[in-house]
Motif scaffolding. Sequence first.
Motif: not given
Length: 313
Positions: A209-217, A243-257
């Motif tokens: 969620d881009p809304k959480l990037f700056e101040s989220g946890t 939905v189990a047949g659909l791969d789920k990809i996380l592009l990291s670097g844009f979460t609060p971490d």
Amino acid sequence: MTESPRTPQSPLRLSTVILPHRRWHEGAREAWVRAEELGFHTAYTYDHLSWRVPFRDGPWFGAVPTLTAAATATERLRLGTLVTSPNFRHPVTLAKELISLDDISGGRITLGIGAGGTGFDATALASAGQEPWTPRERADRFAEFVPLLDRLLTEDTVTYDGTFYSAGGAQNIPGCVQRPRLPFAVAATGPRGLKLAARHGQAWVTTGDPKLFESGTPEQSVQAIRGQIEKLTAACDAIGRDVAGLDKILLSGFTPDRARPLDSVDAFVDFAGVHRDLGFTEIVLHWPIPDTPFAADQKVFEAIATDALAQLG
């Protein structure tokens, strides 16, 4: 012919995204070759005409030529875009390039595709003073773009007259090496985009969620992503797809971490374990770039690539 991949939910895959900011013979080629040596599942690149600061006024190369070069420099590594958008692409010309790229790579291409944003390349083809498309306009175009591209990659000849795009007897013979076409990884968080992912995607992509990037946890981010997956599940349920047949990809670097999961192998294992438990089948890490938001210790990055997944069990 090879089949488009249908990857099971486990084990988790690890991929990377290599930004196209270096000349091919001044370090770029070595990164793609090294990505294959390290065992990454896929190496992606961004498909923009230019990108954000600090890259905005520096070198930036085209995605399709870069992936073509990468295809000739590697043998096993899957390759793809994260993501291509209608901002400056047309389905007819894009289909021809993708079919050629899939052929050159021997069937190793994944198309990451999204609705596009408002900055960077959104107005590069616009008339002077023209404003970027609104979110609704981007969604409208995306809703027409994806099904037409699907047809162009699966049918020998396509004629179509739409609101935004047309195809007049467009021929795409012999089609993709992967059958029925190369896989789509659809980036989406809104309801219309999630419907497209459910109907046309072999994978779904999120950055959180881009809304959480700056101040989220991190905890808030996990909850937000869980909500996105619930909406994706509902979109799949609505058309009778598991939905189990659909791969789920996380592009990291844009979460609060941000880049903290790349601080150590242990830090990444913790991060990856949390997101694997959410249902992700693939995590994408940015190839380290010094003095940018994607700076990371190259040795730690490579240790994560070779050792981290084994520690997840």
